[in-house]
Design a protein around this motif. Sequence first.
Motif, PDB file in Angstrom:
ATOM      1  N   GLY A   1     -13.456 -21.287 -16.469  1.00  0.00           N
ATOM      2  CA  GLY A   1     -13.754 -22.071 -15.269  1.00  0.00           C
ATOM      3  C   GLY A   1     -12.685 -22.052 -14.202  1.00  0.00           C
ATOM      4  O   GLY A   1     -12.261 -20.991 -13.744  1.00  0.00           O
ATOM      5  N   ILE A   2     -12.223 -23.240 -13.819  1.00  0.00           N
ATOM      6  CA  ILE A   2     -11.306 -23.373 -12.694  1.00  0.00           C
ATOM      7  C   ILE A   2      -9.940 -22.749 -12.952  1.00  0.00           C
ATOM      8  O   ILE A   2      -9.116 -22.672 -12.045  1.00  0.00           O
ATOM      9  CB  ILE A   2     -11.110 -24.854 -12.306  1.00  0.00           C
ATOM     10  CG1 ILE A   2     -10.556 -25.653 -13.494  1.00  0.00           C
ATOM     11  CG2 ILE A   2     -12.392 -25.450 -11.776  1.00  0.00           C
ATOM     12  CD1 ILE A   2     -10.050 -27.025 -13.121  1.00  0.00           C
ATOM     13  N   SER A   3      -9.680 -22.291 -14.157  1.00  0.00           N
ATOM     14  CA  SER A   3      -8.386 -21.665 -14.449  1.00  0.00           C
ATOM     15  C   SER A   3      -8.293 -20.247 -13.920  1.00  0.00           C
ATOM     16  O   SER A   3      -7.234 -19.624 -14.024  1.00  0.00           O
ATOM     17  CB  SER A   3      -8.135 -21.664 -15.963  1.00  0.00           C
ATOM     18  OG  SER A   3      -8.060 -22.979 -16.462  1.00  0.00           O
ATOM     19  N   ASP A   4      -9.373 -19.719 -13.362  1.00  0.00           N
ATOM     20  CA  ASP A   4      -9.341 -18.317 -12.914  1.00  0.00           C
ATOM     21  C   ASP A   4      -8.297 -18.104 -11.827  1.00  0.00           C
ATOM     22  O   ASP A   4      -7.605 -17.082 -11.819  1.00  0.00           O
ATOM     23  CB  ASP A   4     -10.726 -17.836 -12.463  1.00  0.00           C
ATOM     24  CG  ASP A   4     -11.305 -18.595 -11.278  1.00  0.00           C
ATOM     25  OD1 ASP A   4     -10.829 -19.712 -10.984  1.00  0.00           O
ATOM     26  OD2 ASP A   4     -12.247 -18.072 -10.657  1.00  0.00           O
ATOM     27  N   TYR A   5      -8.142 -19.065 -10.914  1.00  0.00           N
ATOM     28  CA  TYR A   5      -7.177 -18.862  -9.829  1.00  0.00           C
ATOM     29  C   TYR A   5      -5.730 -18.970 -10.311  1.00  0.00           C
ATOM     30  O   TYR A   5      -4.800 -18.658  -9.571  1.00  0.00           O
ATOM     31  CB  TYR A   5      -7.428 -19.831  -8.670  1.00  0.00           C
ATOM     32  CG  TYR A   5      -7.515 -21.298  -9.045  1.00  0.00           C
ATOM     33  CD1 TYR A   5      -6.400 -22.004  -9.474  1.00  0.00           C
ATOM     34  CD2 TYR A   5      -8.721 -21.979  -8.943  1.00  0.00           C
ATOM     35  CE1 TYR A   5      -6.482 -23.340  -9.806  1.00  0.00           C
ATOM     36  CE2 TYR A   5      -8.812 -23.326  -9.262  1.00  0.00           C
ATOM     37  CZ  TYR A   5      -7.686 -24.001  -9.693  1.00  0.00           C
ATOM     38  OH  TYR A   5      -7.772 -25.334 -10.020  1.00  0.00           O
TER      39      TYR A   5
ATOM     40  N   GLY B   1      -4.834 -17.342 -13.178  1.00  0.00           N
ATOM     41  CA  GLY B   1      -4.618 -16.164 -14.008  1.00  0.00           C
ATOM     42  C   GLY B   1      -5.108 -16.245 -15.434  1.00  0.00           C
ATOM     43  O   GLY B   1      -4.741 -15.426 -16.283  1.00  0.00           O
ATOM     44  N   SER B   2      -5.961 -17.201 -15.746  1.00  0.00           N
ATOM     45  CA  SER B   2      -6.461 -17.375 -17.111  1.00  0.00           C
ATOM     46  C   SER B   2      -7.463 -16.286 -17.495  1.00  0.00           C
ATOM     47  O   SER B   2      -8.072 -15.631 -16.650  1.00  0.00           O
ATOM     48  CB  SER B   2      -7.131 -18.743 -17.235  1.00  0.00           C
ATOM     49  OG  SER B   2      -7.742 -18.922 -18.496  1.00  0.00           O
ATOM     50  N   MET B   3      -7.635 -16.121 -18.796  1.00  0.00           N
ATOM     51  CA  MET B   3      -8.791 -15.412 -19.317  1.00  0.00           C
ATOM     52  C   MET B   3     -10.002 -16.318 -19.157  1.00  0.00           C
ATOM     53  O   MET B   3      -9.918 -17.540 -19.331  1.00  0.00           O
ATOM     54  CB  MET B   3      -8.587 -15.082 -20.801  1.00  0.00           C
ATOM     55  CG  MET B   3      -9.798 -14.525 -21.516  1.00  0.00           C
ATOM     56  SD  MET B   3     -10.001 -12.759 -21.268  1.00  0.00           S
ATOM     57  CE  MET B   3      -8.727 -12.120 -22.366  1.00  0.00           C
ATOM     58  N   VAL B   4     -11.159 -15.744 -18.790  1.00  0.00           N
ATOM     59  CA  VAL B   4     -12.406 -16.494 -18.705  1.00  0.00           C
ATOM     60  C   VAL B   4     -13.491 -15.717 -19.443  1.00  0.00           C
ATOM     61  O   VAL B   4     -13.403 -14.497 -19.606  1.00  0.00           O
ATOM     62  CB  VAL B   4     -12.836 -16.744 -17.234  1.00  0.00           C
ATOM     63  CG1 VAL B   4     -11.793 -17.576 -16.501  1.00  0.00           C
ATOM     64  CG2 VAL B   4     -13.080 -15.439 -16.503  1.00  0.00           C
ATOM     65  N   LEU B   5     -14.508 -16.429 -19.898  1.00  0.00           N
ATOM     66  CA  LEU B   5     -15.652 -15.821 -20.584  1.00  0.00           C
ATOM     67  C   LEU B   5     -16.915 -16.255 -19.864  1.00  0.00           C
ATOM     68  O   LEU B   5     -17.234 -17.440 -19.818  1.00  0.00           O
ATOM     69  CB  LEU B   5     -15.699 -16.257 -22.054  1.00  0.00           C
ATOM     70  CG  LEU B   5     -14.515 -15.818 -22.927  1.00  0.00           C
ATOM     71  CD1 LEU B   5     -14.599 -16.471 -24.299  1.00  0.00           C
ATOM     72  CD2 LEU B   5     -14.471 -14.302 -23.060  1.00  0.00           C
TER      73      LEU B   5
ATOM     74  N   GLY C   1     -11.999 -18.391  -7.188  1.00  0.00           N
ATOM     75  CA  GLY C   1     -11.394 -17.222  -7.813  1.00  0.00           C
ATOM     76  C   GLY C   1     -12.395 -16.074  -7.803  1.00  0.00           C
ATOM     77  O   GLY C   1     -13.406 -16.111  -7.105  1.00  0.00           O
ATOM     78  N   VAL C   2     -12.148 -15.061  -8.631  1.00  0.00           N
ATOM     79  CA  VAL C   2     -12.972 -13.849  -8.585  1.00  0.00           C
ATOM     80  C   VAL C   2     -13.926 -13.735  -9.768  1.00  0.00           C
ATOM     81  O   VAL C   2     -14.722 -12.808  -9.840  1.00  0.00           O
ATOM     82  CB  VAL C   2     -12.070 -12.595  -8.507  1.00  0.00           C
ATOM     83  CG1 VAL C   2     -11.400 -12.307  -9.860  1.00  0.00           C
ATOM     84  CG2 VAL C   2     -12.830 -11.376  -7.990  1.00  0.00           C
ATOM     85  N   MET C   3     -13.917 -14.697 -10.705  1.00  0.00           N
ATOM     86  CA  MET C   3     -14.708 -14.507 -11.924  1.00  0.00           C
ATOM     87  C   MET C   3     -16.202 -14.476 -11.644  1.00  0.00           C
ATOM     88  O   MET C   3     -16.943 -13.687 -12.258  1.00  0.00           O
ATOM     89  CB  MET C   3     -14.395 -15.605 -12.940  1.00  0.00           C
ATOM     90  CG  MET C   3     -14.908 -16.990 -12.588  1.00  0.00           C
ATOM     91  SD  MET C   3     -14.607 -18.171 -13.916  1.00  0.00           S
ATOM     92  CE  MET C   3     -15.622 -19.544 -13.351  1.00  0.00           C
TER      93      MET C   3
ATOM     94  N   HIS D   1      -3.539 -27.759 -16.957  1.00  0.00           N
ATOM     95  CA  HIS D   1      -4.870 -27.309 -17.371  1.00  0.00           C
ATOM     96  C   HIS D   1      -4.985 -25.802 -17.587  1.00  0.00           C
ATOM     97  O   HIS D   1      -5.439 -25.360 -18.653  1.00  0.00           O
ATOM     98  CB  HIS D   1      -5.938 -27.778 -16.381  1.00  0.00           C
ATOM     99  CG  HIS D   1      -7.300 -27.268 -16.703  1.00  0.00           C
ATOM    100  ND1 HIS D   1      -8.042 -27.739 -17.772  1.00  0.00           N
ATOM    101  CD2 HIS D   1      -8.056 -26.281 -16.141  1.00  0.00           C
ATOM    102  CE1 HIS D   1      -9.190 -27.078 -17.837  1.00  0.00           C
ATOM    103  NE2 HIS D   1      -9.213 -26.196 -16.854  1.00  0.00           N
ATOM    104  N   PRO D   2      -4.631 -24.926 -16.632  1.00  0.00           N
ATOM    105  CA  PRO D   2      -4.812 -23.501 -16.872  1.00  0.00           C
ATOM    106  C   PRO D   2      -3.928 -22.951 -17.985  1.00  0.00           C
ATOM    107  O   PRO D   2      -4.287 -21.946 -18.628  1.00  0.00           O
ATOM    108  CB  PRO D   2      -4.455 -22.862 -15.523  1.00  0.00           C
ATOM    109  CG  PRO D   2      -3.631 -23.873 -14.813  1.00  0.00           C
ATOM    110  CD  PRO D   2      -4.132 -25.198 -15.271  1.00  0.00           C
TER     111      PRO D   2
END
Length: 444
Positions: free
Chosen positions: A37-41, A43-47, A186-188, A320-321
């Motif tokens: 989710g919001i962690s994309d901006y 640099g997190s991994m997202v699914l 972000g870009v996800m 959070h991220p």
Amino acid sequence: MTHPQTRAARKERADFFGPHRGTLTASAPARLDVMGGISDYSGSMVLQYPLHRSTTVSVALRSDRVFRVASTDTSSTGVHREIEVRLPARFSYASLKRMFNKESRWASYAIGCAAALIKEKGVACYGADIWIDSTIPSGRGVSASAALEVAVMSGLCKALNVRLKDKELPLLCQFVENRIVGAPCGVMDQTVCYLGKANTLLPILCQPQTVFEPLPVPNGINFVGIDTGVTHAVSGDAYGSVRAAAFMGYEIIRRSIRKSRPYGGYLANITPSVFDSKYLSLLPRHLTGRDFLDQYRSTVDRETVVRRSRTYAVKAATAHPIYEHQRVILFKHYLESLERCRPSQADRKRMLNQVGELMYQSHVAYTQVGLGHERADEIVEMARRYGESRGIYGARITGGGSGGTVCLLTAGRNGLKSAREIAARLPGRSNVFTRSADGARWRP
């Protein structure tokens, strides 16, 4: 917007383009944010899981610098929306944004794609008619805007014979949303709408955009989206404030160790143990924009503005991220093990409960940063009460939070039945998203 296959929509589309005019059609799916989710901006991994709902656009080129965009409003059956904009030979993104008001902003997603191709890629695009059909509900946290951008960008590129690399097209769509529409996403979303594969999760490391092999959803497991009925927007104040607060935290950490770009520029690269031992005590729970700007002047984020009059939850938004990235990595590991190792029934349930717990933790974290909502909490609490015995193992609010859609982890037919029962208990009529589809497609 109406369903693409209805008779009325087909007639409206034919009238819009007129007889004997060739068009090219492209489509892109919605997405369900399973984890990240919001962690994309940061640099997190997202699914991310591509959904069966989709946006379809038809494109015909023009030569008079006019861009005409039309759709049918879902809120009033049969109400037609249409806007026409003439782009001068020279324009700025600021001047383009001023062409749209609150009522016409929906069209900026489409016309912005053409503008970005012209200014960023030097494409000779002298106008287009763009017709939009969609089965994706807007403001429900399943990336209606990203699907629209990807569909329009794909259609324009095909019509103009422009070749963009797979990862380049989603980045250009993100640019449209950030710089032209004005939403600090972000870009996800754009990436999964373009590259997603049916019945798989797309792992994306958002630094800025490393895409891994799609992860098959293990047999008998389903990710189900339940619409809260509460509209949300990534362009809203709450989302922007949380993003700004995360970058305020990064700036405090950056200044404390006197490096220009520590951890590669991403909070997600800080491990929880390092964060807890070195940086957590540096971060205030709340900080006014005035106090931050007086001491630090700015953040490294180009998409948000720290407002002097606002108070930011810096500690929670920064943490959070960092924790979410670790949750996503564990989540991915468990799903891979379920698919690869074929565990016993008892071990399978144990692993599903662990996966579900990661989702529940993520949901709580959204509330801590200020992006929760009581309707989402109600759905998650019902999921907890139903539990393993009724085929539900986990749930979390998704995307930008503040309403939108809740993702449930279910197992077997019993789990799907339970998810639908939960949706039926909500006031009004909730969308339930269960089916998956491939990413962007086009056809002449």
